[in-house]
Design an enzyme around this catalytic site. Sequence first.
Site, PDB file in Angstrom:
ATOM      1  N   GLN A 296      -4.586  -5.084   7.084  1.00  0.00           N
ATOM      2  CA  GLN A 296      -5.427  -6.149   6.727  1.00  0.00           C
ATOM      3  C   GLN A 296      -5.425  -7.294   7.244  1.00  0.00           C
ATOM      4  O   GLN A 296      -6.072  -8.367   6.880  1.00  0.00           O
ATOM      5  CB  GLN A 296      -5.095  -6.302   5.161  1.00  0.00           C
ATOM      6  CG  GLN A 296      -5.214  -5.131   4.080  1.00  0.00           C
ATOM      7  CD  GLN A 296      -6.895  -4.401   4.022  1.00  0.00           C
ATOM      8  OE1 GLN A 296      -7.915  -5.458   4.418  1.00  0.00           O
ATOM      9  NE2 GLN A 296      -6.901  -3.315   3.810  1.00  0.00           N
TER      10      GLN A 296
ATOM     11  N   ASP B 170       2.853  -3.813   8.167  1.00  0.00           N
ATOM     12  CA  ASP B 170       1.626  -3.124   8.282  1.00  0.00           C
ATOM     13  C   ASP B 170       0.311  -4.239   8.409  1.00  0.00           C
ATOM     14  O   ASP B 170       0.213  -4.995   7.440  1.00  0.00           O
ATOM     15  CB  ASP B 170       1.555  -2.581   6.721  1.00  0.00           C
ATOM     16  CG  ASP B 170       0.282  -2.068   6.421  1.00  0.00           C
ATOM     17  OD1 ASP B 170      -0.728  -1.926   7.304  1.00  0.00           O
ATOM     18  OD2 ASP B 170       0.092  -1.448   5.345  1.00  0.00           O
TER      19      ASP B 170
ATOM     20  N   HIS C  40       0.741  -1.146   0.043  1.00  0.00           N
ATOM     21  CA  HIS C  40      -0.165  -0.010  -0.132  1.00  0.00           C
ATOM     22  C   HIS C  40       1.026   1.036  -0.148  1.00  0.00           C
ATOM     23  O   HIS C  40       2.083   1.308   0.403  1.00  0.00           O
ATOM     24  CB  HIS C  40      -0.988  -0.001   1.191  1.00  0.00           C
ATOM     25  CG  HIS C  40      -1.794   0.783   1.399  1.00  0.00           C
ATOM     26  ND1 HIS C  40      -1.644   2.160   1.473  1.00  0.00           N
ATOM     27  CD2 HIS C  40      -3.387   0.856   1.201  1.00  0.00           C
ATOM     28  CE1 HIS C  40      -3.023   2.948   1.397  1.00  0.00           C
ATOM     29  NE2 HIS C  40      -3.881   2.077   1.279  1.00  0.00           N
TER      30      HIS C  40
ATOM     31  N   LYS D  73     -11.064  -0.555  10.150  1.00  0.00           N
ATOM     32  CA  LYS D  73     -10.804  -1.827   9.270  1.00  0.00           C
ATOM     33  C   LYS D  73     -11.359  -2.983  10.301  1.00  0.00           C
ATOM     34  O   LYS D  73     -11.296  -4.106   9.531  1.00  0.00           O
ATOM     35  CB  LYS D  73      -9.589  -2.187   8.654  1.00  0.00           C
ATOM     36  CG  LYS D  73      -9.196  -0.867   7.573  1.00  0.00           C
ATOM     37  CD  LYS D  73      -7.864  -1.293   6.895  1.00  0.00           C
ATOM     38  CE  LYS D  73      -7.310  -0.297   6.042  1.00  0.00           C
ATOM     39  NZ  LYS D  73      -8.177   0.271   4.779  1.00  0.00           N
TER      40      LYS D  73
ATOM     41  N   CYS E 121      -4.856   2.241  -3.721  1.00  0.00           N
ATOM     42  CA  CYS E 121      -3.585   2.669  -3.171  1.00  0.00           C
ATOM     43  C   CYS E 121      -2.288   1.839  -3.213  1.00  0.00           C
ATOM     44  O   CYS E 121      -1.725   1.917  -2.247  1.00  0.00           O
ATOM     45  CB  CYS E 121      -4.033   3.153  -1.749  1.00  0.00           C
ATOM     46  SG  CYS E 121      -5.198   4.552  -1.454  1.00  0.00           S
TER      47      CYS E 121
END
Length: 443
Positions: free
Chosen positions: A206, A203, A128, A233, A375
């Site tokens: 997700q 990261d 991302h 999220k 993104c």
Amino acid sequence: MQYIKPYNHYKALIAGIDTKVPLLNGSYTTAINFDNAATTPPFLAVLEELMDFSPWYASVHRGAGYKSQFSSKLYEEARESIANFVGADSSEHTVVFVKNTTEAINKLSNRLLEIYKDGVVLSTCMEHHSNDLPWRNKYKVDYIELDKDGRLSLEDLKKKLQHYDGKVKLVAVTGASNVTGYINPIHEIAEMAHGHGAEILVDGAQLVPHTPVDMKSLKDPGHIDYLVFSGHKMYAPFGSGVLIGPKKTFQQGSPDCVGGGTVELVTHDYIKWQPPPSKEEAGTPNIMGVLAIVTSLKMLKSLGMEAIDAYEKSLTQYTLESLKNVPHIQLYGNPHDIKDRVSIIPFNIEGLPHDIIANALSQEGGIAVRNGCFCAQPYVQRLLNVSNQEMQQRIANPTLPHPGLVRVSFGLYNTYDEIDQFISLLCKISVNRKYYLEKYNDG
């Protein structure tokens, strides 16, 4: 894979699940949200918790009144709850509250400058933008390559770590791709990075909402040094995110954002900063956002991350099997392997622009998907085999259409019935490509 029972009792936990949305023909239908990788709806428990807390709301760390003290206590206790959820050790790690994952990575990129100096940061070709752009113009950045399916190449990571011979200070990698859903072997990557004197940032935007995560002790060679994720999220969309990292990283130097709450003592000639994490949280803290995340994590824990992971994988498998019946479908990555994947499926229909597909699904079925590059433009360009020459043409002529995909992403509350409705409409769109091309090109 054996599909899990079609009735989904998770739906009763979600706000707005029966919301009606307008269609192009003037009728209304129950909305179907397959855009959970962007933002999830809130848990009802989160809304209820915030309403229950509202009478006690007061400024954190700013007052001697009972409500302020109560709010401050909840805020600080939240750090321990979050650390426990992802296996962070509170004696070694600190939990810093930010607005979202993007702010967390930007903050970390600024704070590590004094430590890494002219060191190399390895990002990857599947990131991302938020785990790519913050490292540029501050460090020498190189990118770990992908294999033919769009998965991270551990062989290339090994080569680059050896090539830079100790100069790599950080490997910045997504835990799970927001484009393909691929889950990276973060502990294996961490062990490789640590073996060459580097740290690792994951990261987790997700990853954390969909599958169990364990940062492990800093004494473990496969431990995660830095983890970031966002509440919006994971069913807590109230403007709060998390940055977790070793306390020592934030003890020295000045914070990147300064002001109220970051200092112990100030004169016109002297500043004494608060110890971390307070020095990193300028301004009045977002107690509502933090409380939302903690409540969401409690709900996820009570449901069981393993059970959530299994159910969402079954949705993904069911969809991939069903998509085989859609004419002209183009799937990306490896559609046959969902073992190391969160519930994300990117696709196109041959001969139809991605925006027309997304608009038709929304306006004729009330089905929300995402289209474009999510993104993650370099990754999507790679999956679509878009050459540098083609991208240069688009840079020179901004009116040319952007390459892109359509993305379906599931939450724990989605159902097989919703997938059946999606597949039915997608088949109709695909069979009547010329009609839809003319209809939606005309506006």
